[in-house]
Design an enzyme around this catalytic site. Structure first.
Site, mmCIF file in Angstrom:
data_model
loop_
_atom_site.group_PDB
_atom_site.id
_atom_site.type_symbol
_atom_site.label_atom_id
_atom_site.label_comp_id
_atom_site.label_asym_id
_atom_site.label_seq_id
_atom_site.Cartn_x
_atom_site.Cartn_y
_atom_site.Cartn_z
ATOM 1 N N SER B 44 0.680 -1.243 0.024
ATOM 2 C CA SER B 44 0.055 0.255 -0.012
ATOM 3 C C SER B 44 0.698 1.143 0.099
ATOM 4 O O SER B 44 0.340 2.492 -0.071
ATOM 5 C CB SER B 44 -0.949 -0.149 1.125
ATOM 6 O OG SER B 44 -0.078 -0.111 2.356
ATOM 7 N N HIS B 83 1.796 3.438 7.019
ATOM 8 C CA HIS B 83 1.104 4.411 5.881
ATOM 9 C C HIS B 83 1.436 5.913 6.543
ATOM 10 O O HIS B 83 2.167 5.823 7.404
ATOM 11 C CB HIS B 83 -0.430 4.421 6.093
ATOM 12 C CG HIS B 83 -1.276 3.312 5.604
ATOM 13 N ND1 HIS B 83 -2.208 2.929 5.746
ATOM 14 C CD2 HIS B 83 -0.623 2.411 4.453
ATOM 15 C CE1 HIS B 83 -2.588 1.767 4.893
ATOM 16 N NE2 HIS B 83 -1.524 1.493 4.268
ATOM 17 N N ASP B 112 -7.522 5.789 5.576
ATOM 18 C CA ASP B 112 -7.616 4.724 6.341
ATOM 19 C C ASP B 112 -8.888 4.357 7.249
ATOM 20 O O ASP B 112 -9.047 3.761 8.194
ATOM 21 C CB ASP B 112 -6.535 4.376 7.363
ATOM 22 C CG ASP B 112 -5.133 4.291 6.481
ATOM 23 O OD1 ASP B 112 -5.366 4.107 5.244
ATOM 24 O OD2 ASP B 112 -4.043 4.038 6.932
#
Lengths: 90, 170, 186, 173
Positions: B44, B83, B112
């Site tokens: 990701s 992230h 998220d």
């Protein structure tokens, strides 16, 4: 089973003589050092990390090929050990 | 059989594990996080981080900035997520050290919120963040992924370890 | 060097030691390239213009609404120009650029991202945007964004091939402050 | 006989010889003194215990709940490890064997070392901690090992008993 393993182990030890041990140690150190310096400079001048990686990788493989296999000329100065006859006396 | 000799041999073996573990523990205390080094497991954050990349974390900062890449864990789940911080909100008063963060993966289309548990729409810096990414080594950690996910790799590794211990003589 | 495995181990250990030295050289040299000839931490500039907000009300949790209360969501459109090519050197894998806004509300200090982009090569390092739409719709943590003064900033982050992540902020010119108009009560 | 060693490995050969010393000196009427070995084992295993406690605490209670204890444990680990290093380097030096003659109670300490890439085993004898009785000799490892890698204990025994005779002669002079 363990006898077979011992055989394999003995077969794969592949020692080389003492002067060659010293020589190969210095050899691998020098080649890798020069290779590392060359790879850094070449990569920096071409501004490419990929070139550095390739250059150093090639050096590593070359060193392995030169140093790791027990070539016959690394085994010319074998020593005279105690005669095996004595072993049976024990 | 000499018991002291056997004990000394066993000690050498124990030292290998002990020193590796204590190094990790020391690093955890130094960086104030339970895992100072993590391996990226998902794509990701591509192309910045790929699977198998190794990240070094630091958690002594009391606040994060927008743009920081952080590792967080959802409550009750042991999966660390890497992230980037998209938004940060912190209170004006110095005494209240609370910070709320919203994160998003660079390669994901949306933020998220759907990943957060308990209907939260923000992460808490204090509770949820494992650490902030400071440094990076490419691909070194792929071995661990490879071993944990492919059974052939597991056998290869075992065979390799067995062979090397056999040849090492100790 | 006395056995096959030992020779292999010695060579591998030596190679790993030297590769750490190479990594140190890569990290140090790329850092120097960021400072010379021109210091990118100070000399990266950007220009922003025509920032215009648009507001909608949302009631989804994914748009900041909680307990069913509608939440103000703001998007902006803007013109942006900046050149990031000096940030590229042999240890730059990609650059992440992001447009954020700072604002103060009653109890908190906030920074939110409106737009970001990943630049993967030097050829694409020139950012020229006309009337671009923000990628994200933004809401406030507490009340709403009406009446807040947004101060826009353009940041960059270098993701290296190996080594530490590098962060910086551009020197932004143009009209980068904007007060969001209060929503008309109807 | 135990497993054969690679006779071209100076470290393996020297280790085998070190391990053979106790039985050789047993045959030469010496009783081994374990003071040094035991101290080393105590320090070593206390290091292992410290790491094991740290590991179990972490697994059972979680990192965040035991930080002060872990700091103590890491400090203990560092202190014990430096103690271990100091002991090996300055107290034990390279002493591999300490023993006493069964009748005369003469103490003998033996330091051994080897050098990479040389078929030699360097032995230093010290009798009753007297500097004057110090005897440094070199054993050619080719003379006690056969090609297949088996240690010839009888030859080693003969060599050591000769050296002991030399020491006792030296003392009489």
């Amino acid at each position: 089973m363990s006898a077979i393993l011992d055989e394999i182990q003995k077969f794969l030890v592949l020692p080389i003589d003492f002067p060659s041990q010293k020589r190969t140690f210095e050899l691998q150190q020098n080649i890798l050092l020069i290779g590392a310096i060359a790879a850094s400079i070449y990569g920096f001048l071409t501004q490419s990390l990929y070139n550095t990686l390739i250059c150093y990788g090639v050096t590593f493989v070359v060193t392995l090929l030169l140093v790791v296999p027990p070539y016959p000329f690394y085994n010319k100065q074998k020593l005279q050990w105690v005669q095996p006859k004595l072993a049976t006396n024990l | 059989m000499n018991i002291r000799l056997e004990l000394a041999k066993l000690l050498n073996l124990c030292f290998v594990f002990a020193s590796a573990y204590m190094f990790w523990q020391g690093l955890s205390l130094f960086a104030n996080t339970d895992s100072p080094i993590v391996v990226v497991l998902s794509g990701s954050m591509e192309p910045a981080f790929q699977r198998g990349d190794v990240l070094f974390l630091w958690n002594r900062n009391t606040q994060n900035k927008v743009g920081d890449i952080v590792v967080y864990e959802n409550e009750g789940q042991d999966i660390p997520i890497v992230h980037r911080v998209l938004r940060e909100h912190h209170s004006k008063s110095e005494s209240q050290n609370k910070q709320f963060l919203l994160t998003k993966g660079d390669n994901n289309a949306v933020n998220d919120i759907s990943l957060y548990k308990n209907k939260k729409i923000y992460l808490s810096k204090e509770k949820d963040i494992v650490g902030t990414v400071k440094g990076y080594l490419p691909q070194i950690g792929y071995v661990t992924i490879w071993v944990s996910e492919s059974k052939y790799a597991k056998y290869t590794l075992l065979a390799f370890l067995g062979l090397s211990s056999l040849l090492g003589g100790e | 060097m006395f056995s096959l495995t030992q020779r292999f181990q010695v060579v591998s250990n030596q190679a790993i030691t030297f590769s750490l030295v190479i990594i140190a050289f890569v990290v140090a040299s790329s850092w120097i390239q960021l400072l010379y000839p021109s210091n990118v931490f100070q000399n990266t500039t950007s220009a922003i213009a025509n920032v215009t907000p648009s507001m909608t009300l949302r009631t989804s949790r994914y748009y900041g609404s909680q307990n069913g209360k509608p939440k103000e969501n703001v998007r902006v459109s803007f013109d942006l120009e900046s050149d990031f090519s000096p940030l590229f050197n042999w240890n730059t894998k990609q650059i992440f650029v992001y447009l954020t806004a700072n604002y103060n509300s009653s109890g908190s200090i906030n920074e939110v991202t409106f737009w970001d982009d990943i630049i993967t090569s030097k050829d694409k390092a020139l950012v020229q945007l006309k009337n671009a739409k923000s990628k994200y719709t933004v809401w406030d943590l507490e009340s709403g964004l009406s009446g807040k003064e947004l101060d826009f900033k353009l940041h960059w982050n270098i993701q290296p091939w190996v080594g530490p992540l590098v962060y910086g902020e551009t020197d932004i010119s143009g009209d980068h402050k904007l007060t969001v108009e209060a929503r008309k009560k109807n | 006989m135990s497993k054969p060693v690679n006779v071209y490995s100076a470290s393996e050969v020297s280790k085998t010889l070190d391990e053979a010393l106790p039985s050789i000196f047993e045959r030469l009427n010496y009783t081994e003194s374990f003071k040094l070995t035991d101290t080393k084992l105590y320090i070593g295993y206390s290091i292992v215990v410290v790491s094991a406690v740290s590991f179990l605490l972490d697994k059972q209670l979680g990192h965040r709940n035991v930080i002060p204890y872990q700091q103590g444990l890491v400090a203990a680990y560092i202190i014990l490890s430096s103690l271990f290093w100091y002991f090996k380097k300055y107290v034990e030096k390279s002493i591999t064997y300490v023993g006493n003659e069964k009748k005369t109670d003469d103490k003998i300490s033996i330091c051994t070392r080897y050098e990479e890439c040389e078929p030699k085993y360097f032995v230093t004898f010290v009798k009753n901690d007297e500097e004057s009785s110090k005897l440094e000799v070199v054993l050619e490892t080719t003379k006690v090992f056969n090609e297949a890698g088996y240690l010839q204990t009888d030859l080693l025994y003969n060599w050591f008993s000769e050296q002991l005779k030399i020491i006792s002669l030296k003392k009489k002079e």
